[in-house]
Enzyme design. Structure first.
Site, mmCIF file in Angstrom:
data_model
loop_
_atom_site.group_PDB
_atom_site.id
_atom_site.type_symbol
_atom_site.label_atom_id
_atom_site.label_comp_id
_atom_site.label_asym_id
_atom_site.label_seq_id
_atom_site.Cartn_x
_atom_site.Cartn_y
_atom_site.Cartn_z
ATOM 1 N N LYS A 73 -44.407 11.178 19.739
ATOM 2 C CA LYS A 73 -45.490 12.103 19.395
ATOM 3 C C LYS A 73 -46.699 11.951 20.329
ATOM 4 C CE LYS A 73 -44.360 12.320 14.447
ATOM 5 N NZ LYS A 73 -44.934 12.258 13.085
ATOM 6 N N TYR A 99 -41.343 22.038 11.687
ATOM 7 C CA TYR A 99 -41.633 21.282 10.461
ATOM 8 C C TYR A 99 -41.667 22.188 9.227
ATOM 9 C CZ TYR A 99 -42.773 16.732 12.631
ATOM 10 O OH TYR A 99 -42.711 15.507 13.267
ATOM 11 N N ASN A 112 -48.163 8.445 13.647
ATOM 12 C CA ASN A 112 -47.163 7.374 13.475
ATOM 13 C C ASN A 112 -46.155 7.302 14.618
ATOM 14 O OD1 ASN A 112 -45.759 9.669 12.803
ATOM 15 N ND2 ASN A 112 -44.994 8.932 10.849
ATOM 16 N N HIS A 121 -40.946 10.625 15.439
ATOM 17 C CA HIS A 121 -40.219 11.351 14.387
ATOM 18 C C HIS A 121 -38.733 11.138 14.635
ATOM 19 C CE1 HIS A 121 -38.709 14.582 11.821
ATOM 20 N NE2 HIS A 121 -37.913 14.895 12.835
ATOM 21 N N GLU A 163 -32.091 20.020 14.207
ATOM 22 C CA GLU A 163 -33.243 19.623 15.031
ATOM 23 C C GLU A 163 -32.850 19.486 16.502
ATOM 24 O OE1 GLU A 163 -35.081 16.172 13.251
ATOM 25 O OE2 GLU A 163 -35.793 17.332 11.531
HETATM 26 P P1 CMP Z 1 -42.473 12.627 10.529
HETATM 27 O O1 CMP Z 1 -41.317 11.690 10.468
HETATM 28 O O2 CMP Z 1 -42.745 13.321 11.825
HETATM 29 O O3 CMP Z 1 -42.273 13.741 9.394
HETATM 30 C C1 CMP Z 1 -43.363 14.485 8.901
HETATM 31 C C2 CMP Z 1 -44.683 13.855 9.244
HETATM 32 O O4 CMP Z 1 -45.762 14.217 8.426
HETATM 33 C C3 CMP Z 1 -44.597 12.342 9.099
HETATM 34 O O5 CMP Z 1 -43.793 11.811 10.124
HETATM 35 C C4 CMP Z 1 -46.070 11.947 9.117
HETATM 36 O O6 CMP Z 1 -46.584 11.793 10.437
HETATM 37 C C5 CMP Z 1 -46.749 13.184 8.512
HETATM 38 N N1 CMP Z 1 -47.290 12.911 7.168
HETATM 39 C C6 CMP Z 1 -48.592 12.936 6.821
HETATM 40 N N2 CMP Z 1 -48.760 12.645 5.516
HETATM 41 C C7 CMP Z 1 -47.514 12.425 5.008
HETATM 42 C C8 CMP Z 1 -47.017 12.077 3.713
HETATM 43 N N3 CMP Z 1 -47.825 11.903 2.657
HETATM 44 N N4 CMP Z 1 -45.673 11.923 3.556
HETATM 45 C C9 CMP Z 1 -44.826 12.120 4.597
HETATM 46 N N5 CMP Z 1 -45.244 12.454 5.855
HETATM 47 C C10 CMP Z 1 -46.573 12.599 6.066
#
Ligand code: CMP
Length: 140
Positions: free
Chosen positions: A11, A51, A114, A117, A128
């Site tokens: 990311k 998403y 984070n 993904h 995906e």
């Molecule tokens: P990702 O694995 O990319 O999938 C969706 C993303 O939404 C997740 O990582 C996080 O970066 C973001 N996100 C933010 N808040 C939440 C939450 N409460 N639960 C899950 N994903 C979240």
């Protein structure tokens, strides 16, 4: 266990800090082979489409904005049980809950930033991967 393919995204928070190589090293050390990879700047519209499964969640708009803040690196990983293997090496969605040694523990800044993904199921992996790659781009 079967050989699988999964989609991984490095990311913008991670590309900004020049972490692509360190993240790739962790993926490869976990036994995953990067069989396709490209660096892209995506629009918010494309992030929203990718998403869409989260469209009703409170974090959807911020998530889609965050994916446009800089380049992303999209990649296809292949290996034994690749979907679960990748999820283990990524660590918990919230870096505060991730185990030491995982990508999100070492590099994640917060749940919103984070670093990576990864697909969460075989059906989503197929969908995906097809979102970002054509078959001829996968080089095993
Ligand atoms: P990702 O694995 O990319 O999938 C969706 C993303 O939404 C997740 O990582 C996080 O970066 C973001 N996100 C933010 N808040 C939440 C939450 N409460 N639960 C899950 N994903 C979240």
């Amino acid at each position: 266990m079967a050989i699988q393919q999964t989609l991984s995204i490095i990311k913008p928070d991670a590309t900004r800090r020049n972490l692509t190589g360190q993240i790739n090293a962790k993926l490869e050390e976990a036994g995953l082979k990067i069989i396709a990879q490209k660096r892209l700047l995506i629009t918010k519209e494309l992030a929203k489409e990718f998403y869409a499964v989260h469209a009703e969640r409170s974090f959807y708009d911020d998530l889609c904005t965050n994916m446009t803040l800089g380049p992303i690196v999209v990649q296809v990983l292949e290996g034994e049980d690749a979907i679960q293997t990748n999820r283990e090496i990524m660590g918990a969605t919230n870096p505060s809950n991730a185990f030491p040694g995982t990508i999100r523990y070492e590099f994640g800044e917060s749940i919103d930033f984070n670093s990576v993904h990864g697909s969460d199921s075989p059906a989503n992996a197929v969908q995906e991967i097809a979102f970002f790659f054509s078959k001829i781009e996968l080089c095993r």
